[in-house]
Design a protein around this motif. Structure first.
Motif, mmCIF file in Angstrom:
data_model
loop_
_atom_site.group_PDB
_atom_site.id
_atom_site.type_symbol
_atom_site.label_atom_id
_atom_site.label_comp_id
_atom_site.label_asym_id
_atom_site.label_seq_id
_atom_site.Cartn_x
_atom_site.Cartn_y
_atom_site.Cartn_z
ATOM 1 N N GLN A 278 13.672 8.427 -5.027
ATOM 2 C CA GLN A 278 12.263 8.057 -4.881
ATOM 3 C C GLN A 278 12.112 6.563 -4.542
ATOM 4 O O GLN A 278 12.861 5.719 -5.057
ATOM 5 C CB GLN A 278 11.475 8.343 -6.166
ATOM 6 N N LEU A 279 11.154 6.260 -3.684
ATOM 7 C CA LEU A 279 10.811 4.869 -3.402
ATOM 8 C C LEU A 279 10.006 4.331 -4.582
ATOM 9 O O LEU A 279 8.933 4.852 -4.902
ATOM 10 C CB LEU A 279 9.993 4.782 -2.111
ATOM 11 N N VAL A 280 10.512 3.306 -5.257
ATOM 12 C CA VAL A 280 9.881 2.832 -6.496
ATOM 13 C C VAL A 280 9.330 1.418 -6.402
ATOM 14 O O VAL A 280 8.562 0.993 -7.281
ATOM 15 C CB VAL A 280 10.869 2.915 -7.683
ATOM 16 N N ALA A 281 9.679 0.675 -5.362
ATOM 17 C CA ALA A 281 9.163 -0.690 -5.245
ATOM 18 C C ALA A 281 9.123 -1.103 -3.785
ATOM 19 O O ALA A 281 10.048 -0.837 -3.023
ATOM 20 C CB ALA A 281 10.020 -1.664 -6.043
ATOM 21 N N THR A 282 8.031 -1.780 -3.404
ATOM 22 C CA THR A 282 7.850 -2.276 -2.036
ATOM 23 C C THR A 282 7.298 -3.696 -2.101
ATOM 24 O O THR A 282 6.109 -3.931 -1.876
ATOM 25 C CB THR A 282 6.886 -1.368 -1.249
ATOM 26 N N PRO A 283 8.134 -4.688 -2.432
ATOM 27 C CA PRO A 283 7.656 -6.055 -2.631
ATOM 28 C C PRO A 283 6.923 -6.618 -1.413
ATOM 29 O O PRO A 283 7.395 -6.495 -0.275
ATOM 30 C CB PRO A 283 8.949 -6.834 -2.895
ATOM 31 N N HIS A 284 5.754 -7.181 -1.667
ATOM 32 C CA HIS A 284 4.963 -7.890 -0.655
ATOM 33 C C HIS A 284 4.577 -7.023 0.544
ATOM 34 O O HIS A 284 4.250 -7.548 1.613
ATOM 35 C CB HIS A 284 5.712 -9.136 -0.155
ATOM 36 N N VAL A 285 4.605 -5.701 0.366
ATOM 37 C CA VAL A 285 4.296 -4.839 1.505
ATOM 38 C C VAL A 285 2.844 -4.988 1.945
ATOM 39 O O VAL A 285 2.502 -4.748 3.114
ATOM 40 C CB VAL A 285 4.622 -3.369 1.162
ATOM 41 N N PRO B 215 1.822 -11.394 0.853
ATOM 42 C CA PRO B 215 2.427 -12.154 -0.240
ATOM 43 C C PRO B 215 1.756 -11.856 -1.588
ATOM 44 O O PRO B 215 0.538 -12.005 -1.731
ATOM 45 C CB PRO B 215 2.228 -13.604 0.181
ATOM 46 N N GLY B 216 2.569 -11.398 -2.526
ATOM 47 C CA GLY B 216 2.057 -11.113 -3.864
ATOM 48 C C GLY B 216 1.444 -9.740 -4.032
ATOM 49 O O GLY B 216 1.079 -9.364 -5.150
ATOM 50 N N PHE B 217 1.325 -8.968 -2.964
ATOM 51 C CA PHE B 217 0.731 -7.630 -3.038
ATOM 52 C C PHE B 217 1.838 -6.586 -2.756
ATOM 53 O O PHE B 217 2.314 -6.477 -1.624
ATOM 54 C CB PHE B 217 -0.416 -7.483 -2.036
ATOM 55 N N ASN B 218 2.196 -5.853 -3.780
ATOM 56 C CA ASN B 218 3.360 -4.959 -3.684
ATOM 57 C C ASN B 218 3.007 -3.516 -3.328
ATOM 58 O O ASN B 218 3.837 -2.622 -3.465
ATOM 59 C CB ASN B 218 4.136 -4.998 -4.989
ATOM 60 N N SER B 219 1.787 -3.302 -2.882
ATOM 61 C CA SER B 219 1.383 -1.977 -2.401
ATOM 62 C C SER B 219 0.380 -2.154 -1.276
ATOM 63 O O SER B 219 -0.154 -3.251 -1.065
ATOM 64 C CB SER B 219 0.754 -1.153 -3.536
ATOM 65 N N HIS B 220 0.156 -1.067 -0.558
ATOM 66 C CA HIS B 220 -0.811 -1.073 0.536
ATOM 67 C C HIS B 220 -1.338 0.342 0.679
ATOM 68 O O HIS B 220 -0.592 1.314 0.540
ATOM 69 C CB HIS B 220 -0.148 -1.535 1.839
ATOM 70 N N LYS B 221 -2.605 0.458 0.969
ATOM 71 C CA LYS B 221 -3.224 1.785 1.025
ATOM 72 C C LYS B 221 -2.597 2.679 2.079
ATOM 73 O O LYS B 221 -2.662 3.913 1.973
ATOM 74 C CB LYS B 221 -4.731 1.649 1.283
ATOM 75 N N ASP B 222 -1.998 2.112 3.105
ATOM 76 C CA ASP B 222 -1.411 2.914 4.172
ATOM 77 C C ASP B 222 0.090 3.151 4.000
ATOM 78 O O ASP B 222 0.734 3.730 4.881
ATOM 79 C CB ASP B 222 -1.658 2.248 5.530
#
Length: 392
Positions: A128-135, A138-145
């Motif tokens: 499973q994908l468990v972390a997406t740093p700064h995706v 900067p400083g935001f580790n998630s994104h709606k898309d």
């Protein structure tokens, strides 16, 4: 595989030489030279012979502990063998879902997560994908898309039997138990725990020859008197018999297996509740496309063939026993003995490979009495290739 009339027509139209392979053993030719030397044929066989069914990748003993991970380049496909936190052995494509970066470049233990060295996307040992740093900036580790639930590692369908990790690259082969029902039934008595002998019970041989030649040589006992004179001194040619199972597996058996002993006359412990035929019997099967297995009353082995292109093959040999505790002296002696036998075959495989450069060689002939198991393998390969071409 059953060859249907449509497949026979396809073989004749697309490649008449493949139709010759399918003739009765006494009249058949072997596969043409190009199938041993041509990079284009090798790529075709990757899909037709390896990808469509169940192939051997490694052994579960390669990842004995939770978190153990081994990268494997299999037919130029980067794969990752790993034992997850749930103790299950899995196979993934060894690439990050972000930009396709290789995740693990050497065998190691995954203590936390599998971290991509490029942008630090992280995956659990179950994929499973468990972390997406700064995706998300900067400083935001998630994104709606970016939906992590859909971006786990790409898992390769796998199954463990006799400690071999079998994979189905296409993902649409019949269930392993169905595909291998014939050989599973034949060796049902050996459905018992297998214990890998450890570091001194594994070795690797590199052979400058096509992987199919290693399969062909292992299938038959015809060569014993000349290639294995030591073995033939007590397990003679006439003590062997041919085996063919469902057109998918072939090999040989012996009626005079002799247990290894030390100076005190001690032997390895036997597998439990075996029929008396195994007291002095043993069998050796080529499981198409690339796994060689052997069973005896007191030990077993598995050989995984990994082709490095059309002209070179690595043979990964593993020895197993009926109990976890075995004599160091006997185990080492057994490994040395089998290594000597398998090394004796190298000059034959490499000699046949050089022979495939001769333009006048048309695939060769088969002895109707002695080469049935080898011809069985050729027929299987020709059938798979014909089906692959007919579906292209």
């Amino acid at each position: 595989m059953t060859v249907t009339p449509a497949m026979e027509v396809a073989m004749t139209v697309l490649d008449p030489l493949l139709a010759d392979v399918q003739k009765p053993t006494a009249q058949a030719r072997g596969l043409p030279n190009a199938h041993y030397t041509d990079p284009a044929k090798f790529i075709e066989e990757r899909d037709a012979l390896f990808g469509a069914g169940w192939a051997g990748l490694a052994v579960a003993a390669d990842v004995p502990e939770i978190g153990d991970a081994v990268p494997i380049n299999f037919l130029d496909i980067p794969l990752l063998l790993i034992r997850g936190r749930d103790s299950q052995v899995r196979v993934f494509q060894n690439i990050c879902r972000h930009r396709g970066m290789i995740l693990v470049d050497a065998p190691r233990k995954i203590e936390g997560a599998i971290r991509c060295p490029y942008h630090s996307w992280c995956y659990s040992t179950q994929g499973q994908l468990v972390a997406t740093p700064h995706v998300g900036g900067p400083g935001f580790n998630s994104h709606k898309d970016v939906d992590r639930s859909t971006l786990g590692l790409i898992e390769v369908r796998s199954h463990v039997w006799r400690d071999v990790v079998w994979i189905n690259l296409s993902g649409d082969a019949p269930a392993f138990e169905e595909a291998m029902s014939g050989v599973i039934a034949r060796w049902a008595e050996f459905e018992q725990p297998l214990y890998h002998g450890g570091a001194d019970s594994r070795f690797t041989l590199t052979v400058n020859g096509n992987w199919k030649l290693a399969i062909e040589n292992y299938c038959e006992s015809y060569h014993l008197p000349w290639v294995h004179p030591g073995l033939n001194s007590y397990s003679r040619l006439e003590d062997h018999y041919n085996i063919e199972i469902d057109g998918l597996t072939s090999g040989q058996g012996t009626l005079v297996y002799r247990q290894l002993t030390d100076e005190a006359g001690t032997t390895f412990a036997d597998f439990k509740n075996l029929d008396s035929k195994w007291d002095a019997g043993a069998e050796y099967l080529s499981i198409y496309p690339n796994v060689l297995l052997g069973v005896h009353r007191d030990h077993a082995f598995a050989i995984i063939l990994r082709p490095n292109g059309p002209n070179q093959t690595e043979e990964f040999v593993h020895l197993y026993y009926a109990t976890p505790e075995t004599s160091d002296t006997l185990r080492q002696k057994n490994s040395e003995q089998w290594k000597m036998v398998f090394e004796e075959d190298i000059f034959v495989v490499e000699g046949m490979q050089r022979g495939r450069r001769a333009p006048g060689f048309d695939g060769g002939r088969f002895s109707p009495a002695m080469d049935g198991p080898t011809h069985c393998f050729h027929k299987w390969a020709a059938s798979r290739l014909a089906l692959h071409r007919a579906q292209a």
